[in-house]
Scaffold this active site. Structure first.
Site, mmCIF file in Angstrom:
data_model
loop_
_atom_site.group_PDB
_atom_site.id
_atom_site.type_symbol
_atom_site.label_atom_id
_atom_site.label_comp_id
_atom_site.label_asym_id
_atom_site.label_seq_id
_atom_site.Cartn_x
_atom_site.Cartn_y
_atom_site.Cartn_z
ATOM 1 N N PRO A 88 0.822 -1.204 0.000
ATOM 2 C CA PRO A 88 0.000 0.000 0.000
ATOM 3 C C PRO A 88 0.857 1.255 0.000
ATOM 4 O O PRO A 88 1.785 1.381 0.798
ATOM 5 C CB PRO A 88 -0.745 -0.115 1.336
ATOM 6 N N THR A 89 0.579 2.164 -0.903
ATOM 7 C CA THR A 89 1.223 3.479 -0.868
ATOM 8 C C THR A 89 0.164 4.538 -1.171
ATOM 9 O O THR A 89 -0.630 4.385 -2.083
ATOM 10 C CB THR A 89 2.397 3.576 -1.884
ATOM 11 N N GLY A 90 0.179 5.574 -0.346
ATOM 12 C CA GLY A 90 -0.839 6.615 -0.474
ATOM 13 C C GLY A 90 -0.482 7.615 -1.561
ATOM 14 O O GLY A 90 0.677 7.735 -1.962
ATOM 15 N N SER A 117 -4.235 1.370 -0.657
ATOM 16 C CA SER A 117 -4.064 2.093 0.612
ATOM 17 C C SER A 117 -5.357 2.781 1.003
ATOM 18 O O SER A 117 -6.137 3.212 0.145
ATOM 19 C CB SER A 117 -2.967 3.148 0.450
ATOM 20 N N ARG A 175 8.925 13.752 9.317
ATOM 21 C CA ARG A 175 9.497 13.927 7.967
ATOM 22 C C ARG A 175 9.645 15.419 7.689
ATOM 23 O O ARG A 175 8.734 16.070 7.178
ATOM 24 C CB ARG A 175 8.590 13.265 6.924
ATOM 25 N N HIS A 287 8.258 0.343 7.370
ATOM 26 C CA HIS A 287 7.577 1.372 6.576
ATOM 27 C C HIS A 287 8.550 2.051 5.610
ATOM 28 O O HIS A 287 8.429 3.228 5.288
ATOM 29 C CB HIS A 287 6.952 2.411 7.523
ATOM 30 N N ARG A 290 10.185 5.340 6.873
ATOM 31 C CA ARG A 290 9.409 6.592 6.949
ATOM 32 C C ARG A 290 8.805 6.841 8.324
ATOM 33 O O ARG A 290 8.192 7.865 8.556
ATOM 34 C CB ARG A 290 8.286 6.567 5.899
ATOM 35 N N SER A 319 10.610 -3.283 2.614
ATOM 36 C CA SER A 319 11.595 -2.260 2.995
ATOM 37 C C SER A 319 12.966 -2.490 2.354
ATOM 38 O O SER A 319 13.731 -3.363 2.778
ATOM 39 C CB SER A 319 11.747 -2.136 4.522
HETATM 40 C C1 LIG Z 1 5.282 7.147 -1.170
HETATM 41 C C2 LIG Z 1 4.950 6.119 -0.143
HETATM 42 C C3 LIG Z 1 3.678 6.071 0.410
HETATM 43 C C4 LIG Z 1 3.354 5.088 1.350
HETATM 44 N N1 LIG Z 1 2.074 5.008 1.843
HETATM 45 C C5 LIG Z 1 1.739 3.999 2.682
HETATM 46 C C6 LIG Z 1 0.396 3.810 3.100
HETATM 47 O O1 LIG Z 1 -0.506 4.539 2.709
HETATM 48 N N2 LIG Z 1 0.133 2.786 3.953
HETATM 49 C C7 LIG Z 1 1.102 1.928 4.399
HETATM 50 O O2 LIG Z 1 0.820 1.012 5.171
HETATM 51 N N3 LIG Z 1 2.386 2.069 3.993
HETATM 52 C C8 LIG Z 1 2.717 3.069 3.145
HETATM 53 N N4 LIG Z 1 3.995 3.173 2.698
HETATM 54 C C9 LIG Z 1 5.001 2.160 3.105
HETATM 55 C C10 LIG Z 1 5.029 1.013 2.081
HETATM 56 O O3 LIG Z 1 3.844 0.256 2.126
HETATM 57 C C11 LIG Z 1 6.204 0.071 2.368
HETATM 58 O O4 LIG Z 1 6.136 -0.372 3.705
HETATM 59 C C12 LIG Z 1 7.558 0.720 2.106
HETATM 60 O O5 LIG Z 1 7.512 1.565 0.984
HETATM 61 C C13 LIG Z 1 8.597 -0.370 1.887
HETATM 62 O O6 LIG Z 1 9.859 0.173 1.715
HETATM 63 P P1 LIG Z 1 10.535 0.378 0.263
HETATM 64 O O7 LIG Z 1 9.795 1.477 -0.394
HETATM 65 O O8 LIG Z 1 11.945 0.758 0.606
HETATM 66 O O9 LIG Z 1 10.432 -0.909 -0.460
HETATM 67 C C14 LIG Z 1 4.346 4.160 1.770
HETATM 68 C C15 LIG Z 1 5.619 4.224 1.209
HETATM 69 C C16 LIG Z 1 5.927 5.174 0.262
HETATM 70 C C17 LIG Z 1 7.312 5.182 -0.337
#
Ligand SMILES: Cc1cc2nc3c(=O)[nH]c(=O)nc-3n(C[C@H](O)[C@H](O)[C@H](O)COP(=O)(O)O)c2cc1C
Length: 416
Positions: A88-90, A117, A175, A287, A290, A319
């Protein structure tokens, strides 16, 4: 050696995830690049996630017949094109218009799950209708339980295979870049606005047609006159629920009969509790660096977690995964699947659906090639036998060559 990357826009010319990342960085304005790439505070977790893979090294076998190799696998007893899922990414709509739909289509083409997400730009229903495939819905257990109930009903109605509950964000990570890029909440600083003018491809394809994207899944909970992205993010902040405990997950397990996945678990004790209360899977995750800064990388604790719960629940991991070699290391340590964050987003930001598909093509080819070079024809053959771990140098050992240790054995030094 400094590499020269392809400078054009054709994603088919990208040869690895780093090349897609470079393409994405050229297309996106700085504030969006920082949103995509950034981590919290000093970004020690973010860097550590990428660096941790270097501590694991392969040992390959020879004269193994790998002519009939396959990366096909299963997840929750269903076949998968490869042992990956998109996480999931927002705000994916900030990278590409209808970015969630584009990613879901790419996932479907590779027969892997796509996680929507709670703060997706496109709604779950639009994604289900226009992309379909194996959908998971990621939820935060918001303060207002009627909203959570309604989202669960929507997940049920849309035919979602799994609910993914994100647990590593009781509060938002610190952040600073996000604060600097915006003069006021969701109002860009003058510097960010000037930078946007230098990124005309993004300006004309994303921003000018509709402005910043809203919240596809939360729109129904906002009053009609308060539907802007700013209203949405204010609403979300008001819905933070730092008082959440295991009771809420136990209660959810009682009523959600399909797959339940907890994302953001890191400690062995939490993985054991998850298994005890009957969740179906966990995603080991910090995460992507983040949230909590200065945390270990999930790959560093994967082996312990698999040893504790791997026979009872599906252990997935995210990650820092950017290469097929990273993915194969996690699979060899017992992960059932790797969940992608930025790797597939770089593809999306570089070139929409074809870019996201290209990212998955690249990773698939890299997994397959790595397995062949290791002497493994199937995912099931991967095991810690193929890995050695470099020992961490202590102050006393500084200056000496790092040792390579068998993975799967604990040395006296590690115990003491
Ligand atoms: C731009 C962005 C938005 C994200 N939004 C969410 C989110 O809405 N919900 C969530 O559980 N994780 C979110 N994450 C975390 C990702 O699901 C994931 O855990 C993380 O990106 C994994 O690390 P990687 O990008 O280094 O592979 C987000 C990550 C990024 C980079």
């Amino acid at each position: 050696m400094k590499r020269r990357y392809y400078r054009g826009h054709d994603v088919a010319r990208a040869l690895d995830i780093e090349e897609l990342r470079q393409m994405a960085r050229r297309r996106l304005p700085g504030f969006v690049t920082e949103y995509l790439e950034g981590g919290s505070e000093d970004e020690a977790t973010l860097r550590g996630n990428l660096d941790a893979f270097a501590q694991l090294k392969f040992v390959h076998r020879v004269l193994v017949d790998v002519s009939a190799r396959t990366v096909a696998s299963t997840l929750f007893d269903q076949p998968c094109g490869m042992p990956l899922a998109i996480g999931p990414t927002g705000f994916n709509g900030m990278l590409w218009r209808q970015g969630d739909i584009a990613l879901a289509r790419a996932a479907r083409a590779h027969n892997i799950p796509f996680t929507v997400s709670i703060v997706a730009s496109d709604s779950l229903e639009a994604i289900a209708e226009q992309a379909g495939g194996r959908l998971w819905l990621m939820l935060l257990m918001l303060r207002d339980s009627t909203v959570v109930d309604r989202l669960i009903a929507r997940a049920d109605h849309a035919g979602c295979e799994a609910l993914v509950i994100t647990l590593d964000a009781p509060v938002l990570g610190n952040r600073s870049w996000d604060v600097r890029n915006f003069g006021r909440p969701l109002s860009l600083s003058l510097r960010s606005k000037l930078d946007v003018l230098h990124h005309v491809r993004w300006l004309f394809s994303v921003f000018l047609p509709r402005g910043l994207p809203g919240f596809g899944n939360l729109a129904e909970f906002l009053p009609p006159e308060r539907q802007s992205p700013l209203d949405g993010s204010r609403y979300l902040t008001s819905q933070g629920n730092p008082g959440l405990t295991w009771d809420a997950i136990r209660e959810l397990r009682e009523r959600w009969k399909r797959k339940l996945v907890l994302k953001g678990v890191m400690a062995v004790a939490d993985a054991e509790e998850a298994a005890r209360i009957g969740v179906d899977g966990i995603v080991l995750s910090n995460h992507g660096g983040r949230q909590l800064d200065s945390e270990v990388a999930p790959i560093e604790i994967l082996e312990e977690v698999v040893a504790a719960v791997g026979k009872r629940i599906e252990v997935m991991i995210d990650s820092g995964f950017r290469r097929g070699t990273d993915i194969v290391k996690a699979l060899a340590l017992g992960a059932k699947a790797v969940v992608l964050g930025r790797a597939s987003l770089y593809g999306l930001a570089a070139g929409g659906q074809p870019g996201a598909t290209r990212a998955l093509d690249i990773l698939r080819a890299e997994i397959e090639r790595t397995m062949s070079l290791l002497g493994c024809a199937t995912i099931a053959e991967l095991s810690p036998v193929f890995l050695r771990r470099r020992t961490q140098l202590t102050a006393a050992g500084a200056g000496r060559e790092p040792q390579l240790q068998l993975v799967g054995r604990t040395t006296k030094a590690e115990v003491s």
